[in-house]
Enzyme design. Structure first.
Site, PDB file in Angstrom:
ATOM      1  N   THR A  40       0.785  -1.161  -0.126  1.00 43.43           N
ATOM      2  CA  THR A  40      -0.136  -0.043   0.068  1.00 43.43           C
ATOM      3  C   THR A  40       0.818   1.400   0.067  1.00 43.43           C
ATOM      4  O   THR A  40       0.152   2.457   0.005  1.00 43.43           O
ATOM      5  CB  THR A  40      -1.000   0.089   1.261  1.00 43.43           C
ATOM      6  N   HIS A  45       6.239  -0.188   7.278  1.00 42.29           N
ATOM      7  CA  HIS A  45       6.608   0.793   8.542  1.00 42.29           C
ATOM      8  C   HIS A  45       6.558  -0.076   9.562  1.00 42.29           C
ATOM      9  O   HIS A  45       6.553  -1.416   9.700  1.00 42.29           O
ATOM     10  CB  HIS A  45       5.546   1.780   8.544  1.00 42.29           C
ATOM     11  N   LYS A  82     -10.327  -0.421   8.218  1.00 46.51           N
ATOM     12  CA  LYS A  82     -10.606   0.969   7.596  1.00 46.51           C
ATOM     13  C   LYS A  82     -12.145   1.215   7.720  1.00 46.51           C
ATOM     14  O   LYS A  82     -12.892   0.289   7.438  1.00 46.51           O
ATOM     15  CB  LYS A  82     -10.032   0.772   5.910  1.00 46.51           C
ATOM     16  N   GLN A 173      -7.997 -13.547  -0.094  1.00 43.39           N
ATOM     17  CA  GLN A 173      -6.785 -14.022   0.831  1.00 43.39           C
ATOM     18  C   GLN A 173      -6.671 -15.452   1.192  1.00 43.39           C
ATOM     19  O   GLN A 173      -5.835 -16.180   1.249  1.00 43.39           O
ATOM     20  CB  GLN A 173      -6.953 -13.145   1.972  1.00 43.39           C
ATOM     21  N   ASP A 194      -6.350  -8.404  13.190  1.00 40.80           N
ATOM     22  CA  ASP A 194      -7.626  -7.825  12.396  1.00 40.80           C
ATOM     23  C   ASP A 194      -7.710  -8.926  11.173  1.00 40.80           C
ATOM     24  O   ASP A 194      -8.575  -8.602  10.421  1.00 40.80           O
ATOM     25  CB  ASP A 194      -7.391  -6.321  11.927  1.00 40.80           C
ATOM     26  N   LYS A 231      -1.365   6.375  19.268  1.00 44.35           N
ATOM     27  CA  LYS A 231      -1.176   5.283  18.281  1.00 44.35           C
ATOM     28  C   LYS A 231       0.420   4.897  18.290  1.00 44.35           C
ATOM     29  O   LYS A 231       1.269   5.756  18.183  1.00 44.35           O
ATOM     30  CB  LYS A 231      -1.754   5.639  17.071  1.00 44.35           C
ATOM     31  N   THR A 235       5.126   9.555  15.149  1.00 40.87           N
ATOM     32  CA  THR A 235       5.647  10.523  15.455  1.00 40.87           C
ATOM     33  C   THR A 235       5.074  11.875  14.865  1.00 40.87           C
ATOM     34  O   THR A 235       4.086  11.771  14.309  1.00 40.87           O
ATOM     35  CB  THR A 235       7.118  10.482  15.166  1.00 40.87           C
TER      36      THR A 235
END
Length: 420
Positions: A40, A45, A82, A173, A194, A231, A235
């Site tokens: 995405t 991250h 989402k 999936q 999730d 969260k 930052t």
């Protein structure tokens, strides 16, 4: 320590299809498992670290992990987590993201290991070959609407609406699990909490499609949270990326170094490969000498070394020490660029410009009057040297590598002037 015992100690087991049977299966012989990563963005991250490191933990115990890049599912969009529809990226964009993510995954998993090398797969290889009629007849028939609507990833979206495109993500999936089971004998899927509905749907699809009675497993890891309710992984500058060009190793190091006392032991368990005894020793030090911040320093060192390597860790530590000791003049231009990536900065045109004007330009002062007051009060240093002369020009100051002036106002507010 058995693998699941270690994962339980670290708090890494959130849901499991049958934990007792899975433990028996893991102890009997190596298992093939997988986790998927949808492209995405052009980088993963730190929110992706937990599932990546879960694959690494399994590999260290002798099992064979598959890192699945979602080149196909990335074109669709996962509704999990989402509130609204995702913006669909083009095939070219997703392909570019996929290639970059493949490179990042190779830093964490051993693809050259002799006995249980990690595998890298892209679900576009099979999803891109499916034809609609065959997919609906051979796969879609195994999914009832009632079953799909009951899954949290879908149910949570019903009030605001969900497109058929994202509604179909669960089936795609699930088909990944089926395909990896057929190709590589994959028996376990791991993922975030999730993904539980998608994972269990995959085990059911394999049973129905291939008439399998063998045990197939799913395992999810918990959502990473912070004790203060904010969260994790964010930052002031946004997400903390694994790509050094998006989040510098210094900023990455600082993120972990600034971990709250209430979270640091949990994160040491989650993210590092330190032993139970090492973690317990750090927990004891945290309790008896919290001012030493040994647990935080260990966490920052372990994570920066793991993600960016030893050289990047040394550079991050060097920058940190220079800032703490007020010795920024000892840094190189490249270290300045990295360490001051997120401070207010400006490119200075003309070395005969008065420093008073530069303070305004970089945001250290709002007016010439305020700039002069700061300087006269001894609140301004440039490359570690206090400057009180309000008439001084930039060309009389010694720039770091003839390129940077690091301006500090007070004790902690930094600004960067880059000489053109």
């Amino acid at each position: 320590m058995r693998l699941l015992e270690d994962l339980a100690y670290r708090g890494l087991i959130y849901q499991s299809t049958d934990q007792e049977k899975l433990d028996e299966r893991l102890e009997r012989e190596p298992i093939v498992l997988y986790c998927g990563f949808d492209p995405t963005a052009d980088s993963l991250h730190i929110g992706h670290l937990l599932p990546i490191l879960m694959l690494r933990r399994f590999q260290q115990y002798g099992h064979q992990p598959i890192a699945l890049v979602g080149g196909g599912t990335g074109l669709i969009g996962d509704p999990s987590g989402k509130a609204t529809e995702r913006t669909l990226n083009t095939k070219e964009v997703v392909e570019g993201f996929s290639n970059k993510i493949r490179t990042q995954l190779s830093r964490f998993l051993d693809f050259e290991k002799a006995e249980n090398p990690a595998l890298l797969a892209n679900n576009h290889d099979w999803l891109g070959e499916l034809d609609l009629i065959s997919f609906l007849r051979d796969v879609g028939k195994h999914f009832s609407l009632n079953y799909m609507l009951a899954k949290e990833s879908v149910n949570s979206r019903l009030e605001k609406g969900i497109s058929f495109t994202e509604f179909s993500y669960m089936i795609l999936q699930s088909y990944d699990y089926l395909e990896l089971h057929r190709r590589y004998g994959c028996e376990l899927q791991v993922g975030g909490s999730d993904q539980w509905g998608n994972i269990t749907a995959g085990t059911e699809l394999i049973r129905k499609s291939d008439n399998k009675s063998d045990d197939l497993f799913g395992l999810t890891i918990p959502l990473v949270t912070k004790s203060d309710g904010t969260k994790f992984g964010k930052t002031e500058g946004g997400a903390v990326w694994l790509d050094a060009d998006k989040t510098s190793p210094y900023v990455f190091y600082q993120f972990w170094l600034n971990t709250d006392d209430a979270d640091v032991i949990k994160y040491l368990k989650y993210f590092t490969f330190l032993s139970k005894d090492q973690i317990e020793d750090l927990a004891q030090t945290l309790e008896t000498a919290p001012e030493e911040r040994k647990a935080q320093r260990t966490l920052a060192e372990e994570m920066t070394r793991l993600v960016h390597g030893e050289a990047a860790l040394s550079r991050a530590q060097n920058i940190t020490a220079a800032l703490f000791q007020g010795k920024v003049s000892s840094l190189t231009a490249s270290e300045i660029s990295e360490g001051f990536q997120d401070v207010p900065s400006s490119t200075i045109e003309g070395i005969e410009l008065p420093l008073v004007d530069v303070l305004i330009q970089v945001g250290a002062a709002k007016s010439k009057r305020e700039a002069r007051e700061f300087m006269q009060n001894g609140a301004v240093t440039v490359n570690d040297e206090r400057v009180t002369d309000t008439s001084i020009l930039v060309n009389t100051l010694k720039a770091i590598d003839d390129k940077f002036l690091v301006i500090r106002r007070g004790k902690k507010k930094y600004f960067l002037a880059a000489l053109s």
